[in-house]
Design a protein around this motif. Structure first.
Motif, short mmCIF file in Angstrom:
data_model
loop_
_atom_site.label_atom_id
_atom_site.label_comp_id
_atom_site.label_asym_id
_atom_site.label_seq_id
_atom_site.Cartn_x
_atom_site.Cartn_y
_atom_site.Cartn_z
N PRO A 53 8.51 -27.20 110.02
CA PRO A 53 9.89 -27.38 109.58
C PRO A 53 10.79 -26.19 109.93
CG PRO A 53 8.58 -26.58 107.74
CD PRO A 53 7.63 -26.75 108.90
N VAL A 54 12.12 -26.50 109.89
CA VAL A 54 13.18 -25.49 110.01
C VAL A 54 14.28 -25.91 109.03
CG1 VAL A 54 14.96 -24.52 111.52
CG2 VAL A 54 12.73 -25.08 112.49
N ILE A 55 14.93 -24.92 108.42
CA ILE A 55 16.15 -25.26 107.66
C ILE A 55 17.32 -24.42 108.20
CG2 ILE A 55 15.00 -25.96 105.51
CD1 ILE A 55 16.03 -23.24 104.31
N VAL A 56 18.51 -25.01 108.11
CA VAL A 56 19.74 -24.25 108.34
C VAL A 56 20.52 -24.34 107.03
CG1 VAL A 56 21.86 -23.99 109.66
CG2 VAL A 56 19.78 -24.82 110.80
N ASP A 57 20.69 -23.19 106.39
CA ASP A 57 21.44 -23.13 105.14
C ASP A 57 22.87 -22.77 105.49
OD1 ASP A 57 22.48 -22.75 102.65
OD2 ASP A 57 21.16 -21.09 102.08
N THR A 67 19.44 -19.57 109.46
CA THR A 67 18.35 -20.46 109.88
C THR A 67 17.01 -19.84 109.51
OG1 THR A 67 19.70 -21.19 111.74
CG2 THR A 67 17.33 -21.59 111.92
N VAL A 68 16.12 -20.65 108.95
CA VAL A 68 14.78 -20.16 108.60
C VAL A 68 13.73 -21.11 109.18
CG1 VAL A 68 13.33 -19.21 106.75
CG2 VAL A 68 15.76 -19.56 106.32
N PHE A 69 12.75 -20.55 109.90
CA PHE A 69 11.58 -21.33 110.33
C PHE A 69 10.34 -20.72 109.70
CE2 PHE A 69 12.64 -18.36 113.82
CZ PHE A 69 11.45 -17.64 113.94
N GLY A 72 6.18 -21.10 105.09
CA GLY A 72 6.01 -20.11 104.02
C GLY A 72 7.28 -19.31 103.81
N ALA A 73 7.92 -18.94 104.92
CA ALA A 73 9.18 -18.18 104.84
C ALA A 73 10.28 -19.04 104.23
CB ALA A 73 9.58 -17.68 106.23
N ILE A 74 10.29 -20.33 104.56
CA ILE A 74 11.32 -21.23 104.00
C ILE A 74 11.14 -21.33 102.48
CG2 ILE A 74 12.25 -23.58 103.99
CD1 ILE A 74 11.30 -23.83 106.94
N LEU A 75 9.89 -21.47 102.04
CA LEU A 75 9.65 -21.55 100.58
C LEU A 75 10.11 -20.27 99.89
CD1 LEU A 75 6.12 -23.24 100.49
CD2 LEU A 75 8.30 -24.29 99.83
N MET A 76 9.81 -19.12 100.49
CA MET A 76 10.23 -17.84 99.89
C MET A 76 11.75 -17.71 99.89
SD MET A 76 7.27 -15.33 101.38
CE MET A 76 7.69 -13.89 100.44
N TYR A 77 12.38 -18.14 100.97
CA TYR A 77 13.84 -18.09 101.07
C TYR A 77 14.48 -18.94 99.96
CZ TYR A 77 18.56 -18.82 102.89
OH TYR A 77 19.93 -18.88 103.01
N LEU A 78 13.97 -20.17 99.80
CA LEU A 78 14.56 -21.07 98.80
C LEU A 78 14.29 -20.56 97.38
CD1 LEU A 78 13.75 -24.53 100.47
CD2 LEU A 78 15.98 -23.36 100.39
N ALA A 79 13.13 -19.94 97.18
CA ALA A 79 12.82 -19.36 95.86
C ALA A 79 13.79 -18.20 95.57
CB ALA A 79 11.37 -18.88 95.82
N ASP A 80 14.05 -17.39 96.59
CA ASP A 80 15.00 -16.27 96.45
C ASP A 80 16.41 -16.79 96.18
OD1 ASP A 80 14.56 -13.60 96.47
OD2 ASP A 80 14.34 -13.43 98.65
N LYS A 81 16.78 -17.80 96.93
CA LYS A 81 18.15 -18.34 96.84
C LYS A 81 18.43 -18.91 95.44
CE LYS A 81 20.99 -22.02 98.92
NZ LYS A 81 22.16 -21.38 99.51
N PHE A 85 10.71 -20.83 90.82
CA PHE A 85 9.34 -21.03 91.31
C PHE A 85 8.71 -19.80 91.94
CE2 PHE A 85 11.47 -25.21 91.41
CZ PHE A 85 10.77 -25.76 90.35
N MET A 86 9.24 -18.62 91.62
CA MET A 86 8.67 -17.34 92.02
C MET A 86 8.95 -16.37 90.87
SD MET A 86 7.23 -15.54 94.43
CE MET A 86 7.60 -15.36 96.17
N PRO A 87 7.89 -15.81 90.23
CA PRO A 87 8.15 -14.92 89.10
C PRO A 87 8.94 -13.68 89.50
CG PRO A 87 5.80 -15.44 89.32
CD PRO A 87 6.47 -15.96 90.55
N LYS A 88 9.67 -13.12 88.55
CA LYS A 88 10.44 -11.89 88.80
C LYS A 88 9.53 -10.66 88.66
CE LYS A 88 14.53 -14.09 88.78
NZ LYS A 88 13.98 -15.37 89.18
N ASP A 89 8.60 -10.73 87.69
CA ASP A 89 7.67 -9.62 87.48
C ASP A 89 6.89 -9.35 88.77
OD1 ASP A 89 5.78 -8.07 85.49
OD2 ASP A 89 4.49 -9.31 86.75
N MET A 90 6.83 -8.07 89.16
CA MET A 90 6.29 -7.76 90.49
C MET A 90 4.82 -8.17 90.66
SD MET A 90 6.94 -4.38 92.64
CE MET A 90 6.25 -4.15 94.26
N ALA A 91 4.00 -7.90 89.65
CA ALA A 91 2.58 -8.26 89.79
C ALA A 91 2.43 -9.79 89.88
CB ALA A 91 1.78 -7.71 88.60
N LYS A 92 3.17 -10.50 89.02
CA LYS A 92 3.05 -11.97 89.03
C LYS A 92 3.60 -12.53 90.34
CE LYS A 92 3.05 -12.67 84.09
NZ LYS A 92 3.91 -12.74 82.94
N LYS A 93 4.66 -11.88 90.84
CA LYS A 93 5.26 -12.33 92.10
C LYS A 93 4.23 -12.19 93.24
CE LYS A 93 9.03 -11.00 95.18
NZ LYS A 93 10.32 -10.35 95.28
#
Ligand SMILES: N[C@@H](CCC(=O)N[C@@H](CS)C(=O)NCC(=O)O)C(=O)O
Length: 233
Positions: A53-57, A67-69, A72-81, A85-93
């Motif tokens: 997959p690729v996304i263009v936000d 653009t993200v390809f 795994g990077a797309i999931l991280m990008y969307l979690a950041d955005k 679905f991604m914990p804030k606590d560093m160890a849990k993240k």
């Protein structure tokens, strides 16, 4: 609005699930990889690796299109955005990131290669490769079963992008030779995720996507698999 380029494969299913879970508006743009659409010059501008997959936000960082390809990077990008679905606590993240990496570097390539040698490559002469990938697939199911015996979800006690990344690859567990009834932790997780509205929405949307996989020409199949006149070695 997000443009989402994909088709029906597990790496694409992950992104459908995340977009649905986050309630983000998106336009799906089919890229028929069985008709070599990933090799068009327009698509190569989005992903030089020529894979979905690729996304263009269109409302990316700084309000500019981004653009993200790489799934795994797309999931991280969307979690950041979205902050979801991604914990804030560093160890849990980093617990989540580690299990996401197990999927992108282990589950994806091994399950994909197993499927290739199980369904597409001629069996005679490929027994070694078939056994190697089947062994690794079954080992990874054992790892998932063990992990899910320790934590509710793969990344920890909260549902995360690590689960969304892994679930689509395990949908074919019977074809992989995994025995779900002998894996109670995997069974619990698989059934719980299957019942999520976002997962059901992904499955419904996938059913409507037209792919030329069943009617792909020999040339397109050779190009897809890097064989025949496309082989480099
Ligand atoms: N590591 C990539 C793998 C993507 C991938 O292999 N996508 C397949 C989906 S079928 C593809 O585009 N194949 C077309 C090709 O290899 O030409 C990711 O996770 O996004």
């Amino acid at each position: 609005m997000i443009d989402f380029y994909g088709l029906t494969s597990p790496n694409v299913q992950k992104i459908f699930i995340m977009l649905e879970e986050c309630g983000l508006p998106y336009t799906f743009k089919p890229v028929d990889v069985w008709a070599s659409a990933q090799h068009s010059s327009e698509f190569a501008k989005l992903n030089p690796n020529k894979k979905i997959p690729v996304i263009v936000d269109h409302e990316g960082p700084g309000g500019k299109p981004y653009t993200v390809f790489e799934s795994g990077a797309i999931l991280m990008y969307l979690a950041d955005k979205t902050g979801k679905f991604m914990p804030k606590d560093m160890a849990k993240k980093y617990d989540v990131i580690q299990w996401l990496m197990v999927q992108v570097t282990g589950v994806g390539p091994s399950f994909g290669n197993f499927t290739h040698f199980n369904m597409f490559a001629p069996k005679p002469g490929n027994e070694y490769s078939f056994s190697r990938y089947k062994t690794e697939v079954l080992r990874l199911y054992e790892l998932i079963e063990q992990r899910l015996g320790q934590t509710k979800y793969l990344g920890g006690n909260e549902y995360s992008i690590a689960d969304m990344a892994t679930f689509p690859w395990t949908r074919q567990h019977t074809a992989h030779g995994a025995k779900i009834d002998q894996m109670p932790n995997f069974k619990r997780w698989f059934e719980e995720l299957s019942a999520r509205a976002a997962v059901k929405a992904m499955i419904a949307k996938q059913a409507d996507i037209k792919s030329s996989r069943e009617s792909a020409t020999d040339d397109n199949k050779d190009r897809f698999f890097g064989r025949g006149k496309y082989a480099r070695a």
